[in-house]
Design an enzyme around this catalytic site. Sequence first.
Site, short mmCIF file in Angstrom:
data_model
loop_
_atom_site.label_atom_id
_atom_site.label_comp_id
_atom_site.label_asym_id
_atom_site.label_seq_id
_atom_site.Cartn_x
_atom_site.Cartn_y
_atom_site.Cartn_z
N VAL A 11 5.35 17.76 -13.30
CA VAL A 11 6.36 17.28 -14.66
C VAL A 11 6.76 18.55 -15.31
CG1 VAL A 11 6.08 16.44 -16.94
CG2 VAL A 11 4.94 15.13 -15.11
N LYS A 35 1.80 30.91 -9.11
CA LYS A 35 2.65 29.90 -9.52
C LYS A 35 3.97 30.58 -10.18
CE LYS A 35 0.07 25.57 -9.86
NZ LYS A 35 0.07 24.52 -10.68
N GLU A 161 7.30 10.90 -8.10
CA GLU A 161 7.32 11.94 -7.08
C GLU A 161 8.37 11.69 -6.01
OE1 GLU A 161 3.49 13.15 -5.51
OE2 GLU A 161 2.75 13.08 -7.39
N LYS A 210 3.59 4.86 -22.23
CA LYS A 210 3.30 5.53 -20.75
C LYS A 210 2.26 4.60 -20.06
CE LYS A 210 3.14 8.45 -17.62
NZ LYS A 210 3.85 9.07 -16.52
N ASN A 214 2.56 2.15 -16.68
CA ASN A 214 1.89 2.52 -15.30
C ASN A 214 1.03 1.30 -15.27
OD1 ASN A 214 3.33 4.83 -14.84
ND2 ASN A 214 1.67 6.34 -15.22
N PHE A 255 9.38 -3.25 -7.12
CA PHE A 255 7.91 -3.13 -7.28
C PHE A 255 7.33 -4.41 -6.69
CE2 PHE A 255 5.87 0.80 -8.66
CZ PHE A 255 6.86 1.67 -8.70
N LEU A 256 8.02 -5.07 -5.99
CA LEU A 256 7.42 -6.28 -5.17
C LEU A 256 7.11 -6.08 -3.63
CD1 LEU A 256 8.98 -9.35 -6.98
CD2 LEU A 256 6.83 -8.56 -7.30
N CYS A 266 -0.61 9.23 -10.51
CA CYS A 266 -0.40 8.51 -11.82
C CYS A 266 -1.07 7.30 -12.09
CB CYS A 266 1.05 8.34 -12.20
SG CYS A 266 1.70 9.90 -12.83
N ARG A 333 -3.02 12.67 -2.73
CA ARG A 333 -3.70 12.18 -4.01
C ARG A 333 -4.05 10.86 -3.97
NH1 ARG A 333 -1.62 15.87 -8.96
NH2 ARG A 333 0.06 15.42 -7.62
#
Length: 437
Positions: A11, A35, A161, A210, A214, A255-256, A266, A333
């Site tokens: 982010v 970094k 991402e 937020k 999610n 999202f199906l 997340c 992850r």
Amino acid sequence: MKVSIIGTGYVGLVTGVCLADNGNDVVCVDIIKEKVDAINEGRAIIYEEDLEQILVKNLKEKRLRATTNIGEAVKSADVIFISVGTPSRENKAIDLGFIENTSCEIGKALKNETNYKVIAVKSTVVPGTTENVIIPLLEEFSDKKAGTDFGVCMIPEFLREGRAIYDFMNPDRTIIGEYDKKSGDKVFELFKNFSCPVLRTNLRTAEMIKYASNAFLATKISFINEIANICELKGIDVNEVAKGIGLDKRINPHFLHAGIGFGGSCFPKDVSALISSVYENGYEPKLLKEVMELNERQKLWPVRKVNEIFIDLKNKKIAILGLAFKGNSDDMREAPTFSIINLLLKKNANIHTYDPKATENAKRIFGNKINYCKNIDECLNDADVCIIATDWDEFKKIYDKFNLMKNKIVIDGRKMLNPEKCKELNVKYYGVGYKNE
Ligand code: UDX
């Protein structure tokens, strides 16, 4: 505007690079020197489409630089974003360690400042954190008062991402949680040129938006996976069902996609943190708990199929295409492959994997317990069964490669293949929510 970003993870780095590209003067801060060096040398430390190119452009045009010195970064900025990580503790509650340290450091740096600055929280934090943890630390260490001497906002981030730059530059909405109007006005200046609705609200509502976003999306995925499992039993193709229900504007088609569950940095972390935070209020969030449990079960769907095909997996060569939690990402992850591989290893399977980007991350997790192949051909060669675990585009075009396998059997966890085409090629096809004849 002069902007500083504390924390250069997904982010933070994307926010910094994009705000610089929008014409702001940006300083990125991280405690890890490697970094900071990488950013100053124009190397993106994460894999993200277009990121490195925009980073290099803005370094050249001198709108962006990185430092380990948080004091200097606070001094030079009008708006200071907090975008440090909020990982899970062992009990799944949110770990606010980085948030607390950063708040103390910003507070110390504010102490001798006379200019009005706004601290904008971009990290995902459970409702109440900005008011109950961040502001008290800022006030304590700066000896100043929020709302009078400095401003505070909470600006949640919704980027995906792999599509992070696109999502940042083309948001569906901007949510500005503000301590007071003056704080919100300052941050609004930064986002006013994005052509999307802006919702200005209070701090804890922004934090909740937020989590609710999610949690809703995770619920949608677990919902369609539940429907998929029912379809499979009843001999119905879930993809047709998803198409049918998605035409209802109240449901919408996004999202199906039934599959082997959600992973990533997340959804699992945030839904678990929300569950854990409301237990503290004495409420049991039954739906959200079930969303998580269903997801854990769904990850192991491919292993249940393998068990239906073979009684004993000893010495069976299992080819796994895809390791990352989703295509276009190297991120492992909470990836379903983590659960799948661990269970298959317990059953003594001989596992061969291929992923275009995530192999190095997988090596850090599995070491030499599994094999890492350079391409699809090597992975499928002589395999007893193939599991597709990630939606990489290249897995859609593997029909001519099934001849390399010992048994032409594919377990498609991400609906990459056409079952009819597989049938024509004598490939035995198993798909989530698809009934095999
Ligand atoms: C998500 C949110 O989309 C983003 O708004 C938030 O800021 C961070 O979390 P991300 O984790 O990058 O982003 O991935 P996303 O593309 O949303 O996918 C999450 C997981 O759900 C992946 O494992 C994906 O494969 C899975 N998924 C997604 C499904 O199984 N079915 C779907 O229909 C959609």
